[in-house]
Design an enzyme around this catalytic site. Structure first.
Site, PDB file in Angstrom:
ATOM      1  CE  LYS A  75      -3.806  -2.175   2.523  1.00 22.40           C
ATOM      2  NZ  LYS A  75      -4.562  -2.181   3.785  1.00 22.40           N
TER       3      LYS A  75
ATOM      4  CB  ALA B 245      -1.553   0.557   8.414  1.00 20.55           C
ATOM      5  CG  ASP B 246      -3.651  -5.268   5.693  1.00 24.37           C
ATOM      6  OD1 ASP B 246      -4.451  -4.711   4.907  1.00 24.37           O
ATOM      7  OD2 ASP B 246      -3.798  -6.436   6.092  1.00 24.37           O
ATOM      8  CB  THR B 247      -5.586  -4.624  10.982  1.00 22.00           C
ATOM      9  OG1 THR B 247      -4.929  -3.399  11.287  1.00 22.00           O
ATOM     10  CG2 THR B 247      -5.942  -5.346  12.272  1.00 22.00           C
TER      11      THR B 247
END
Length: 187
Positions: free
Chosen positions: A53, A69-71
């Site tokens: 990203k 960011a990624d969760t």
């Protein structure tokens, strides 16, 4: 910090948390195909997606700091991303009921074409949920854009018995850790 940053995320929760921390930033949504590679460990997966990203946006904004960011939610070794539909959300919530799981958020900071990635992990324990609770929560619409099909900061707060670790990581952005990492990069 005086440098303006770009958040490469459409998440309203990440925008809110960065704003609360006092950062001056713009939002440019990264358009990447989020493929949950089963070969990667959860921490590697979230850092890889966060970097994809950030790089997608940094290509056009080389002079600025870009954050991706990624969760994901991990239950018994299985990665749970965002639900595909209401039935998938209900299935995820039923699987989380009464159990502990982990929330991983990966963050990637790109500055001057150099990247720095890290992850945060938080353990979350769910209450026992009955079918009516699950149906009502899914009907609220809240689970549909969230990893693991719940939002701890919203109506989903009643599903959680307790946590070990960073609450804001579960919301979707480990703000305190991010501030420490940014401080290292901008010295």
């Amino acid at each position: 910090m005086n440098e303006k940053i770009i958040l490469a995320s459409a998440s309203p929760r990440r925008r809110e948390l960065l704003g609360l921390a006092g950062f001056d930033f713009d939002v440019i949504t990264a358009h990447v195909n989020e493929v949950l590679d089963p070969e990667l460990e959860p921490q590697e997966l979230v850092m890889s997606l966060a970097e994809q990203k950030a790089r997608a946006v940094a290509k056009k904004h080389k002079e600025q700091i870009v954050i991706g960011a990624d969760t994901v939610v991990v239950l018994e070794g299985k990665v749970l991303g965002k639900p595909k539909d209401e039935a998938d959300a209900a299935k995820m919530l039923k699987s989380l009921s009464g159990k502990a799981h982990e929330v991983f958020t990966g963050v990637c900071i790109i500055k001057s074409e150099k990247s720095h990635c890290f992850f945060e992990r938080t353990k979350v324990k769910f209450c026992e949920l009955d079918d009516e609770q699950i149906r009502a929560y899914v009907a609220s619409g809240e689970p549909m854009d969230k990893a693991g099909a719940y939002g701890i900061q919203g109506k989903g707060c009643v599903l959680v018995e307790g946590i070990e670790g960073d609450y804001f990581n579960v919301v979707g952005f480990p703000v305190s850790r991010f501030c420490r990492e940014m401080k290292k990069l901008t010295k």
